[in-house]
Design an enzyme around this catalytic site. Structure first.
Site, PDB file in Angstrom:
ATOM      1  N   LYS A  52     -30.799  67.546  10.336  1.00 42.49           N
ATOM      2  CA  LYS A  52     -29.390  67.934  10.169  1.00 42.49           C
ATOM      3  C   LYS A  52     -28.465  66.877  10.786  1.00 42.49           C
ATOM      4  O   LYS A  52     -27.436  66.522  10.212  1.00 42.49           O
ATOM      5  CB  LYS A  52     -29.147  69.313  10.786  1.00 42.49           C
ATOM      6  CG  LYS A  52     -29.768  70.436   9.953  1.00 42.49           C
ATOM      7  CD  LYS A  52     -29.912  71.752  10.698  1.00 42.49           C
ATOM      8  CE  LYS A  52     -30.668  72.757   9.844  1.00 42.49           C
ATOM      9  NZ  LYS A  52     -31.005  74.000  10.545  1.00 42.49           N
ATOM     10  N   GLN A  96     -29.831  77.139  15.704  1.00 40.08           N
ATOM     11  CA  GLN A  96     -31.145  76.979  15.086  1.00 40.08           C
ATOM     12  C   GLN A  96     -32.037  78.175  15.427  1.00 40.08           C
ATOM     13  O   GLN A  96     -32.195  78.538  16.593  1.00 40.08           O
ATOM     14  CB  GLN A  96     -31.800  75.681  15.571  1.00 40.08           C
ATOM     15  CG  GLN A  96     -33.140  75.370  14.919  1.00 40.08           C
ATOM     16  CD  GLN A  96     -33.017  75.116  13.424  1.00 40.08           C
ATOM     17  OE1 GLN A  96     -32.120  74.418  12.978  1.00 40.08           O
ATOM     18  NE2 GLN A  96     -33.926  75.685  12.668  1.00 40.08           N
ATOM     19  N   ASP A 119     -24.029  78.635   8.176  1.00 36.37           N
ATOM     20  CA  ASP A 119     -25.328  79.129   7.693  1.00 36.37           C
ATOM     21  C   ASP A 119     -25.154  80.263   6.682  1.00 36.37           C
ATOM     22  O   ASP A 119     -26.074  80.565   5.918  1.00 36.37           O
ATOM     23  CB  ASP A 119     -26.189  79.632   8.867  1.00 36.37           C
ATOM     24  CG  ASP A 119     -27.211  78.594   9.321  1.00 36.37           C
ATOM     25  OD1 ASP A 119     -27.617  77.760   8.491  1.00 36.37           O
ATOM     26  OD2 ASP A 119     -27.611  78.628  10.497  1.00 36.37           O
TER      27      ASP A 119
END
Length: 278
Positions: A52, A96, A119
């Site tokens: 990322k 995460q 997300d």
């Protein structure tokens, strides 16, 4: 002969488009900043976070990394999220997953502002998707829609079957296919005669989490097959939920593993970061 849908190529195209857009935003005095939080040092999570960061660097998105010890309390993590929610320079917040056992994932997901929820996991983001409002969409399903569209595969009017009902893939996938005027059936481990239901699909999307479970008996001639799964087989090679070699002769188009859906997830995360500024 089945068309192989190249997720690496399509994700690169999307990242190049975003790079130009971010450059234009910067010229207009607008930066794009993503805050990435990792709790603990799970090896897979470290790889994902690294990928990322690389994508951010390539596109021109600024990334703020917060690497916290696995002893971090839920309260400490929520305080950090709250601070980032209030920071006007941060456009997107990503925590995460998975998280250590002392931290409840649901509480963390709900703590992130829906306007920074890149997300697409927040209940408000999910609600917006369900009723057709603009908002952040879970990255893997959004990436699959781009794979289909950019491969010139028509969704409208097609029989679409999704195998899997997770909050991250199966459910949002079904909503996005509906949004594109597909006729959608969601199946799962309790579905009766799964093979017969799957064999109706013009577009079959597989996110069941079992290596090579889907063979030719689940796939009708000419179907498009999208494989979301990723596993290591006994030889240490990567494989998906679909038995690729067995299914390939039947398909009109198929995603490989690796190199299919996987690269699209990060590309769509980057798109969500830019969307936050848009």
């Amino acid at each position: 002969m089945a068309k192989i849908i190249d997720g690496k190529l399509i994700s690169s195209q999307i990242k190049d488009e975003l790079k130009k857009e971010v450059s234009a935003l910067k010229a207009d005095g607008k930066n794009v900043t993503l805050a990435v939080i990792q709790v603990g040092n799970d090896p897979a999570s470290t790889v994902y976070v690294g990928n990322k960061k690389k994508a951010c660097a390539y596109i021109g998105i600024e990334s703020q990394a917060y690497e916290l010890p696995d002893t971090t309390s839920e309260e400490e993590l929520l305080q950090l999220i709250n601070r980032l929610n209030q920071d006007p320079h941060v456009n997107g917040i990503l925590v995460q997953l998975p998280l250590p056992g002392q931290i409840h994932e649901a509480n963390v997901i709900q703590a992130i502002s829906p306007d920074k929820d890149v997300d697409g996991f927040h209940p408000v983001s999910v609600g917006r998707l369900c009723i057709g409002e603009k908002g952040f969409v879970s990255c893997t399903p959004a990436g699959i829609i781009q794979l289909l569209k950019r491969s010139e595969i028509e969704i409208a009017g097609k029989e679409c079957v999704v195998i899997g009902r997770s909050n991250i893939v199966g459910k949002p996938m079904s909503m996005l296919l509906l949004r594109e005027n597909g006729t959608v059936t969601i199946t799962h481990s309790k579905t009766k005669d799964l093979k017969a239901v799957a064999k109706r699909a013009d577009i079959l999307i597989v996110a069941i989490g079992k290596p090579k479970m889907i063979d030719h008996e689940y796939v009708k001639d000419g179907a498009v097959v999208i494989d979301v799964g990723i596993h290591r087989n006994d030889d240490g090679k990567l494989c998906g939920d679909v038995d690729y070699e067995d299914v390939f002769p039947l398909c009109s188009a198929i995603t490989p593993v690796p190199g299919g859906v996987g690269p699209m997830t990060i590309a769509m995360l980057m798109n969500n970061c830019v969307e936050a500024v848009r």
